[in-house]
Design a protein around this motif. Sequence first.
Motif, PDB file in Angstrom:
ATOM      1  N   GLU A  18      30.675  -7.023  88.696  1.00 31.29           N
ATOM      2  CA  GLU A  18      30.516  -7.170  87.238  1.00 31.29           C
ATOM      3  C   GLU A  18      31.173  -8.467  86.798  1.00 31.29           C
ATOM      4  N   THR A  19      30.420  -9.277  86.118  1.00 25.69           N
ATOM      5  CA  THR A  19      31.010 -10.541  85.668  1.00 25.69           C
ATOM      6  C   THR A  19      31.444 -10.400  84.216  1.00 25.69           C
ATOM      7  N   GLU A  20      32.486 -11.147  83.890  1.00 26.64           N
ATOM      8  CA  GLU A  20      32.979 -11.107  82.505  1.00 26.64           C
ATOM      9  C   GLU A  20      32.386 -12.265  81.734  1.00 26.64           C
ATOM     10  N   GLN A  21      32.488 -12.165  80.479  1.00 28.77           N
ATOM     11  CA  GLN A  21      32.199 -13.339  79.650  1.00 28.77           C
ATOM     12  C   GLN A  21      33.279 -14.353  79.952  1.00 28.77           C
ATOM     13  N   PRO A  22      32.880 -15.535  80.401  1.00 26.12           N
ATOM     14  CA  PRO A  22      33.930 -16.534  80.621  1.00 26.12           C
ATOM     15  C   PRO A  22      34.563 -16.874  79.270  1.00 26.12           C
ATOM     16  N   GLU A  23      35.698 -16.242  79.042  1.00 27.52           N
ATOM     17  CA  GLU A  23      36.261 -16.338  77.690  1.00 27.52           C
ATOM     18  C   GLU A  23      37.451 -17.284  77.706  1.00 27.52           C
TER      19      GLU A  23
ATOM     20  N   ARG B 135      40.781 -18.765  76.555  1.00 27.38           N
ATOM     21  CA  ARG B 135      41.914 -18.295  75.760  1.00 27.38           C
ATOM     22  C   ARG B 135      42.263 -19.339  74.714  1.00 27.38           C
TER      23      ARG B 135
END
Lengths: 230, 900
Positions: B891-896, B898
Amino acid sequence: MSQEATILLIEDEPEIRRFLRTTLPSHGFRLHEATTGQDGITEAKARNPDLILLDLGLPDLDGSEVIRQVREWAHIPIIVLSARDQEQVKVEALDLGADDYVTKPFGVNELLARMRTALRHASRANESGEPVFVLGDLNVDLGRRQVFVSGKEVHLTPIEYKLLITLIRYAGKVLTHRQLLKEVWGPLHVDEGHYLRVYMRQLRNKLERNPAHPRYLVTELGVGYRLRTE
Amino acid sequence: MNQKRPDPDALLTRVQAEEAGHQEGKLKVFFGANPGVGKTYAMLQAAHEQRRDGVDVVIGVVETHGRAETEALVNGLEIVPRRAIDYRGTVLQEFDLDAALARRPAVILIDELAHSNAPGTRHAKRWQDVQELLRAGIHVYTTLNVQHLESLNDVVAKITNVRVRETVPDSVLERADDVELIDLSPDDLLQRLKEGKVYVPEQIQHAIHNFFAKGNLIALRELALRRTAERVGQQMEVYRLAQAVVRTWPTAETIMVCVNMKPRGPRLIRAARQMAAGLHAKWIAVYVQVPRHLRMSQSERDRVIHTLRLAEQLGAETVTLTGEDVAQEILAYARSRNATKIIVGKPMRAWWKEWLFGSVVLDLVNQSGEIDIYVITGTADEGQPVARRPLRSTGDASGYAYAIAGIMMATAVDWLMFPHFAAANLIMMYLVAVVAVAIGWGRGPSVLASVLSVATFDFFFEPPYFSFTLSDMQYLLTSGVMLAVALIISNLTARVQRQAELARYREKRTGVLYAMSRDLAINRGTGMLAQLAAKHLRDAFDAQVAVFLADADRKVHLQRGELLFFELDPKESGVAQWVYDHSERAGLGTDTLSGASALYLPLVASAGAIGVVAVRPKDSVLLMDPERLHLLESLVNQVALAIERTRLSDEAQQAHVKAKTERTRNAILSSVSHDLRTPLAIITGAASSLAVGRDELDPTARGELAQSIHREADRLDRLLKSLLDIMRLEAGVVQLNKQWHPLDEIIGSALARLEGWLRDHAVNTAVPADLPLVPVDGVLLEQVVINLVENAVKYAPPGSAIDLSASASDREVVVAVADQGPGIPVGEESRIFEKFYRTKHARERGVGLGLTICRGIVEAHGGRIWVENRSRGGALFRFSIPLPDQQPPVETEQPEAREA
């Protein structure tokens, strides 16, 4: 740390007991010995030591059984002494609550380093959380949730960040795949080891100067990961 | 002097006979001429004598027939309880063979050797029970009357007019160790008979007056005396042979007796046996199967089998030959076996038939040359000649119709030809028709056709037309010629057909043998062979087939497989075990355990029985055919040999593997003992100098000694780990714990563990950050990287760099470790992966196992490992791990980002 830490050594091999008996006192530890698991549990209750060194191959009890019984009433740090090629046994011991392991044969330096880490961690658990964690060129501001490498801020995803602060919280101590997955992804994902490996790689790529030869985020293959503090 | 020495072979035979005698029980026969002479009484007396001497004597069966004197003697002797057998509502008390075998006395008394057992017992005859007891090492006392001897059966029947059904093969008496003749003069016997002291067997009750006529008694007594005397004579000869008193020793003769399906076969056999016994000759019973025998009736077939079996029982060798000409086959075989005498039955055909068609006997006499021919007369023992099944019985009616049609066609053609051709040519047309009918439909129709052709020719084409008047003697001759042609052609045709039939039969037989031996030759493994054997036997005999093989404990087990099918109850497997134990056939169609549902044949290889084949044909009569039995035997022999062959080759294979393992182990031991001793020597030396010279040593020296202890202990540790790894890899106990790993992580972990080693070397890593995940056992693969880097460190000059890189293609991930050392000697690129192999350039001694372990681990992952020399010097090791088609889902995350 108080003046002299009390160590309980549970080990059936007399030569190893002798070797530690001659070495540890000169490094500021007071040593108590037990030769069976049952004796060890009794001694632990009677003396309430600062740290337990536990051999996994005891004649009477399974080492993991000793960990389980000690963990029922105390959070004394436990370092497991195990033979090589017993990754499964190590992981089991760690999952049950052992703090670290040393593989036989081991050198004194290695053992002392692990003992110090475990003792430090135990004393720190009692303190309130420090606002800033510094390790070499790595600087983590836990209050602001900011990560700097050599003074430059690095952007982490939420999971990467959560992974990092879990490792920081147990800095120096080996964390099994299961423990990390449970802490970061939650109890439903404890078997998906490759998630962890993929995010550890991302974390190394962002924090390590040479990800293929890491200084901080150390892999203990077959067991788990450790944030190396020395 | 020389010729007085005993023949070594003969001596050996005697020694063997004596040795066999030591293992087997001894048989003592109380032999008499008639019932009532006191055999049982004498046997019981002998038993009491033995018992007084402390011998363990028991009674198996004794029939007292209510005689008080005999009954008195039974008292005081232990009796093996009889077994009750329910036979068609009647309970028969039979001798219990198994109880006797279990009891294992030294001596057992078995009365009335000729007795036939009730159905349901193991053997059909009591003498077979006795043979089994003897084989088990138990001595047997038994009684026998002369009229029960097989070879005297005919003679006795002629004397007394009573045919005794219960017979004992002569060989049983011949093999007896001791025969005691119980003799009573006819007058005394008659006296006892009058006093009612003699039990009279039921089967001769009706003939009592005939049987016990004084003349008969005298004749029987003479027979018994003669038989006993013959035996004494034989023993004398055996003794003479043993004592080297050889004087006259007739050259061993061989007698051949020819039998066929005629009812007088048994007579011929008995005559041959008597002649053979008189001449101490070996004798062979021969049956020649000619094509017309293929359509024998069932009872004829049975008679041949019965005759041959009788011959076997009387000690003959039996042979079935196949051929066209009986006389020629017999003579050819007789010559091949050096037979000196041939016994045949006198033909019973009418003189004119013999004159017309010839006879086997005439042919034999004419062609026998140096071999004597004995022609024996005699009436049939029993049975009536049986009608022969005609060849082509179904086609006959239509054959006559075709004959008529053929002649009609010939007449039609002749009608057209009549105006233009001479009468002789018209006859040729008829001849064609007759020949055609003879070829197509045989003798009957062709005779009809020839008669019809003469008649029609006369009617249509011979003046006066349309009337039957044989005006000319010429046409009588024509008619005769036509008849002769018809007969000759039809006979020839029938013969050709019979030959074809025989050829087909032979071909089928050869085909079966060939197919099976081919299959057995190209396959291996006893289980496989057993299955193949079952399949071929099933096809050839239309039967259910089971194969049993014996284990090390001499117990037979059914070989299971999809091709083996047999409903098996414990009784049947008991039969199989019996057959294996005794190496004798039993079951259906034999005299032993004939209640079984199948025929059991032992699989006999060179070292004895190895198993049993059970054949249960759909039609049990099929197994009675001697030809088929022979085929079955040869097939079973083939199976036995094939199984033995595969077993031997397996054993050889195992021995070879064992020797090889032994060699490898020795190599390991010699290499390892050296590698273990070196660090141990250093540790012991350093530790002892530390312990002894503590005060004399300066701190630096102490430090150095401690260092070397540490270093050598480390080396020992690595050596042990390598040894354990290689042993585990070779034993195949390594289970890959495959998980999806990024290779860069494994490389990183390996480098972390190698830190102590890498002080003198820089490691340049070139590992892409986006390497695909590979399904590997991380711990083992880390070992591969560690071993390769350690190996590089051993050869690379201090200060030089070690290059570690990884790359990925669609199919695999390749990891490379390169050093700047001397490289690999040319030609040793693959040898360096072998166990204990070391090149000469190593700076530090290793065990020579590291690369072997690498290869083992990489190959276990389906990858390859290889080495080459770099162009600028140094060795370049590479290994590859294959990539699966798909990567695991993450599962990939939203490259968020910071907030800064």
